[in-house]
Design a protein around this motif. Structure first.
Motif, PDB file in Angstrom:
ATOM      1  N   VAL A   1      -3.302   6.210  -5.881  1.00 36.89           N
ATOM      2  CA  VAL A   1      -2.069   6.569  -5.185  1.00 36.89           C
ATOM      3  C   VAL A   1      -1.810   5.603  -4.019  1.00 36.89           C
ATOM      4  CG1 VAL A   1      -3.082   8.188  -3.500  1.00 36.89           C
ATOM      5  CG2 VAL A   1      -0.797   8.634  -4.436  1.00 36.89           C
ATOM      6  N   ASP A   2      -2.805   4.762  -3.722  1.00 37.10           N
ATOM      7  CA  ASP A   2      -2.675   3.865  -2.574  1.00 37.10           C
ATOM      8  C   ASP A   2      -2.706   2.395  -2.988  1.00 37.10           C
ATOM      9  OD1 ASP A   2      -5.282   3.987  -3.351  1.00 37.10           O
ATOM     10  OD2 ASP A   2      -6.111   4.479  -1.379  1.00 37.10           O
ATOM     11  N   GLN A   3      -2.269   2.115  -4.220  1.00 37.36           N
ATOM     12  CA  GLN A   3      -2.090   0.714  -4.648  1.00 37.36           C
ATOM     13  C   GLN A   3      -0.647   0.555  -5.126  1.00 37.36           C
ATOM     14  OE1 GLN A   3      -4.965  -0.598  -7.591  1.00 37.36           O
ATOM     15  NE2 GLN A   3      -6.660   0.027  -6.288  1.00 37.36           N
ATOM     16  N   TYR A   4       0.156  -0.109  -4.297  1.00 31.94           N
ATOM     17  CA  TYR A   4       1.587  -0.294  -4.620  1.00 31.94           C
ATOM     18  C   TYR A   4       1.835  -1.703  -5.149  1.00 31.94           C
ATOM     19  CZ  TYR A   4       2.873   3.961  -2.084  1.00 31.94           C
ATOM     20  OH  TYR A   4       3.018   5.263  -1.683  1.00 31.94           O
TER      21      TYR A   4
ATOM     22  N   THR B   1      -0.770  -5.889   3.437  1.00 31.57           N
ATOM     23  CA  THR B   1      -0.664  -5.114   4.681  1.00 31.57           C
ATOM     24  C   THR B   1       0.786  -4.980   5.138  1.00 31.57           C
ATOM     25  OG1 THR B   1      -1.052  -7.147   5.915  1.00 31.57           O
ATOM     26  CG2 THR B   1      -2.960  -5.741   5.520  1.00 31.57           C
ATOM     27  N   ARG B   2       1.721  -5.506   4.388  1.00 32.51           N
ATOM     28  CA  ARG B   2       3.126  -5.511   4.798  1.00 32.51           C
ATOM     29  C   ARG B   2       3.845  -4.323   4.161  1.00 32.51           C
ATOM     30  NH1 ARG B   2       7.097  -9.797   5.989  1.00 32.51           N
ATOM     31  NH2 ARG B   2       9.009  -9.062   5.008  1.00 32.51           N
ATOM     32  N   ASN B   3       4.741  -3.684   4.912  1.00 33.36           N
ATOM     33  CA  ASN B   3       5.481  -2.550   4.357  1.00 33.36           C
ATOM     34  C   ASN B   3       6.665  -2.982   3.499  1.00 33.36           C
ATOM     35  OD1 ASN B   3       4.055  -0.296   5.019  1.00 33.36           O
ATOM     36  ND2 ASN B   3       4.862  -0.229   7.108  1.00 33.36           N
ATOM     37  N   ASN B   4       7.288  -4.107   3.885  1.00 30.18           N
ATOM     38  CA  ASN B   4       8.436  -4.597   3.101  1.00 30.18           C
ATOM     39  C   ASN B   4       7.952  -5.444   1.939  1.00 30.18           C
ATOM     40  OD1 ASN B   4      10.073  -3.454   5.029  1.00 30.18           O
ATOM     41  ND2 ASN B   4      10.072  -5.326   6.274  1.00 30.18           N
ATOM     42  N   LYS B   5       8.915  -5.756   1.028  1.00 28.90           N
ATOM     43  CA  LYS B   5       8.558  -6.659  -0.067  1.00 28.90           C
ATOM     44  C   LYS B   5       8.282  -8.062   0.479  1.00 28.90           C
ATOM     45  CE  LYS B   5      11.085  -4.399  -3.824  1.00 28.90           C
ATOM     46  NZ  LYS B   5      12.237  -4.477  -4.743  1.00 28.90           N
ATOM     47  N   TYR B   6       7.335  -8.743  -0.143  1.00 33.26           N
ATOM     48  CA  TYR B   6       7.027 -10.126   0.249  1.00 33.26           C
ATOM     49  C   TYR B   6       8.031 -11.083  -0.409  1.00 33.26           C
ATOM     50  CZ  TYR B   6       2.274  -8.746   1.771  1.00 33.26           C
ATOM     51  OH  TYR B   6       1.194  -8.175   2.395  1.00 33.26           O
ATOM     52  N   THR B   7       8.431 -12.115   0.334  1.00 33.03           N
ATOM     53  CA  THR B   7       9.211 -13.205  -0.263  1.00 33.03           C
ATOM     54  C   THR B   7       8.290 -14.427  -0.395  1.00 33.03           C
ATOM     55  OG1 THR B   7       9.940 -14.295   1.759  1.00 33.03           O
ATOM     56  CG2 THR B   7      11.250 -12.386   1.011  1.00 33.03           C
ATOM     57  N   GLU B   8       8.819 -15.461  -1.004  1.00 33.16           N
ATOM     58  CA  GLU B   8       8.049 -16.691  -1.207  1.00 33.16           C
ATOM     59  C   GLU B   8       7.708 -17.346   0.126  1.00 33.16           C
ATOM     60  OE1 GLU B   8      10.776 -15.829  -2.770  1.00 33.16           O
ATOM     61  OE2 GLU B   8      10.469 -15.990  -4.941  1.00 33.16           O
TER      62      GLU B   8
ATOM     63  N   THR C   1       1.429  -4.773  -2.470  1.00 33.97           N
ATOM     64  CA  THR C   1       1.892  -6.150  -2.697  1.00 33.97           C
ATOM     65  C   THR C   1       3.185  -6.136  -3.517  1.00 33.97           C
ATOM     66  OG1 THR C   1       0.358  -6.220  -4.544  1.00 33.97           O
ATOM     67  CG2 THR C   1      -0.357  -7.290  -2.501  1.00 33.97           C
ATOM     68  N   CYS C   2       4.198  -5.479  -2.985  1.00 36.41           N
ATOM     69  CA  CYS C   2       5.493  -5.458  -3.675  1.00 36.41           C
ATOM     70  C   CYS C   2       6.222  -6.772  -3.376  1.00 36.41           C
ATOM     71  CB  CYS C   2       6.317  -4.267  -3.207  1.00 36.41           C
ATOM     72  SG  CYS C   2       5.524  -2.718  -3.689  1.00 36.41           S
ATOM     73  N   LEU C   3       6.797  -7.368  -4.425  1.00 40.32           N
ATOM     74  CA  LEU C   3       7.428  -8.683  -4.267  1.00 40.32           C
ATOM     75  C   LEU C   3       8.939  -8.601  -4.429  1.00 40.32           C
ATOM     76  CD1 LEU C   3       5.001 -11.049  -6.262  1.00 40.32           C
ATOM     77  CD2 LEU C   3       4.760 -10.095  -3.961  1.00 40.32           C
ATOM     78  N   ASP C   4       9.622  -9.462  -3.695  1.00 41.74           N
ATOM     79  CA  ASP C   4      11.072  -9.613  -3.790  1.00 41.74           C
ATOM     80  C   ASP C   4      11.347 -10.809  -4.706  1.00 41.74           C
ATOM     81  OD1 ASP C   4      13.688 -10.395  -3.418  1.00 41.74           O
ATOM     82  OD2 ASP C   4      13.676 -10.070  -1.239  1.00 41.74           O
ATOM     83  N   SER C   5      11.995 -10.557  -5.836  1.00 37.69           N
ATOM     84  CA  SER C   5      12.215 -11.629  -6.820  1.00 37.69           C
ATOM     85  C   SER C   5      13.651 -12.129  -6.815  1.00 37.69           C
ATOM     86  CB  SER C   5      11.841 -11.137  -8.225  1.00 37.69           C
ATOM     87  OG  SER C   5      10.479 -10.786  -8.260  1.00 37.69           O
ATOM     88  N   SER C   6      14.380 -11.867  -5.720  1.00 39.46           N
ATOM     89  CA  SER C   6      15.809 -12.220  -5.741  1.00 39.46           C
ATOM     90  C   SER C   6      16.048 -13.735  -5.752  1.00 39.46           C
ATOM     91  CB  SER C   6      16.571 -11.546  -4.604  1.00 39.46           C
ATOM     92  OG  SER C   6      15.936 -11.790  -3.397  1.00 39.46           O
ATOM     93  N   LYS C   7      15.104 -14.514  -5.217  1.00 45.87           N
ATOM     94  CA  LYS C   7      15.294 -15.979  -5.255  1.00 45.87           C
ATOM     95  C   LYS C   7      15.428 -16.446  -6.715  1.00 45.87           C
ATOM     96  CE  LYS C   7      12.675 -20.256  -4.312  1.00 45.87           C
ATOM     97  NZ  LYS C   7      11.331 -20.756  -3.977  1.00 45.87           N
ATOM     98  N   LEU C   8      14.519 -15.966  -7.556  1.00 44.40           N
ATOM     99  CA  LEU C   8      14.562 -16.358  -8.975  1.00 44.40           C
ATOM    100  C   LEU C   8      15.763 -15.720  -9.683  1.00 44.40           C
ATOM    101  CD1 LEU C   8      13.330 -17.778 -11.418  1.00 44.40           C
ATOM    102  CD2 LEU C   8      11.881 -15.766 -11.789  1.00 44.40           C
TER     103      LEU C   8
END
Ligand SMILES: NC(=O)c1ccc[n+]([C@@H]2O[C@H](COP(=O)([O-])OP(=O)(O)OC[C@H]3O[C@@H](n4cnc5c(N)ncnc54)[C@H](OP(=O)(O)O)[C@@H]3O)[C@@H](O)[C@H]2O)c1
Length: 304
Positions: free
Chosen positions: A195-198, A126-133, A269-276
């Motif tokens: 079209v509605d699964q990111y 439900t979040r517009n931004n990427k998720y972090t850990e 459910t786009c993820l931010d992988s910058s930590k790794l």
């Protein structure tokens, strides 16, 4: 690393015939002594392996872990169908939760590090931004529920690692989404991706190389491990078609209400992988360069 030859640590890959397991094996065999498990598909013939069918052969798996005594176990065994997990909850619980609990106990007993493959679907999307850990989890299907329970079990041991990849793809017979698009368009038939699964699709080769770096760096903890681009399945399919020179007019976008699936899917459910990426000094591909990578591989050989 403490076991076997000091220069060649011992790696046990559970699910060594899967998309992730077999790709990891082909990169890691230069550096590690490897043993694989498989169930229905035959593994790379050059590597040592054991056929184990779960849940029936759990004690065979436990004996293998103790006898092989690996430095690291990479656990990729899971059921590939989210819809199957929704309808077969007891078996999904066993395969994802009870099995992982047993593996984690045995890994700890022999002082091995366990690397577990989880998913972006621990989030509700439900979040517009990427998720972090650091973001709160809230799975909306049973697959996500079981993977989250398994994560918690694995992370009870401080030396262990949990990775969250998403929509893993590669030039591989088990790369389900890309093969569906490429094979269907080659037959000049229509495909209807949502079209509605990111998500942030993950090139399997990146995941394999990141796992090797995690092992070499002795990293531990929870990491997002996805590609950089947040795209819906229709956008992903369109880029595949463009790079593989296939007809984009055959791609028809659908919504989840137009083409419902048995298990509910999170929207985004786009993820931010910058930590790794920062920790191991690594860059995951974006969607364009990732598809170009598999296109180049497709020019050299059939699927592995
Ligand atoms: N693929 C994705 O898009 C994706 C996305 C997010 C997270 N993940 C997670 O990443 C991990 C790896 O996924 P993957 O795509 O590489 O999986 P996969 O290609 O389906 O491979 C699964 C592996 O597990 C083995 N296996 C399956 N059921 C088994 C059973 N009952 N007993 C013993 N072995 C069994 C398979 O053996 P055989 O091939 O010999 O039968 C295979 O080696 C999984 O934990 C998955 O949940 C995957």
């Amino acid at each position: 690393m403490k076991k076997g030859n000091i220069n060649r640590p011992k790696l046990l890959i559970l699910g060594g015939t899967g998309l992730v397991g077999s790709t990891l094996a082909s990169y890691a065999q230069k550096i590690f002594d490897i043993h694989l498990t498989y169930c229905t598909n035959l593994p790379l013939s050059t590597l040592s392996s054991t056929k184990i069918s779960l849940p029936d052969e759990l004690s065979k798996l436990e004996n293998l872990i103790v006898q092989y005594d690996p430095d690291v176990i990479v656990h990729t065994v899971s059921h590939p169908s989210v819809d199957w997990c929704q309808e077969n909850r007891d078996l999904a619980n066993f395969l994802h939760v009870n099995l992982t609990e047993n593996i984690a106990k045995f890994a700890s007993k022999i002082n091995s590090t366990l690397i577990y493959l989880s998913t972006d679907w621990v989030f509700d999307g439900t979040r517009n931004n990427k998720y972090t850990e650091n973001d709160s989890t809230n799975p909306i299907n049973h697959y996500g529920v079981t993977k989250l329970l398994a994560e918690k079990i694995v992370l009870d041991y401080p030396q262990n690692v949990v990775l969250r990849p998403a929509v893993i793809y590669g030039w591989h017979k088990k790369s389900r989404f890309t093969n569906w698009i490429i094979d269907t368009l080659k037959e000049k038939k229509y495909v209807d991706p949502h079209v509605d699964q990111y998500a942030t699709p993950t090139l399997v080769d990146d995941l394999a190389l990141a796992i090797i770096k995690i092992i070499e760096n002795k990293s531990s903890g929870l990491f997002h491990s996805t590609g950089k681009s947040c795209v819906n399945r229709f956008e992903f399919a369109t880029q595949i078609a463009e790079i593989f020179n296939l007809d984009t007019n055959l791609i028809k976008p659908v919504t989840q209400s137009e083409k419902p699936q048995k298990a509910p899917r999170p929207n985004r459910t786009c993820l931010d992988s910058s930590k790794l990426e920062n920790l191991i000094n690594f860059n995951f591909h974006d969607i364009t360069s990732g598809i170009e990578f598999i296109f180049e591989q497709s020019q050299k050989s059939n699927y592995e």
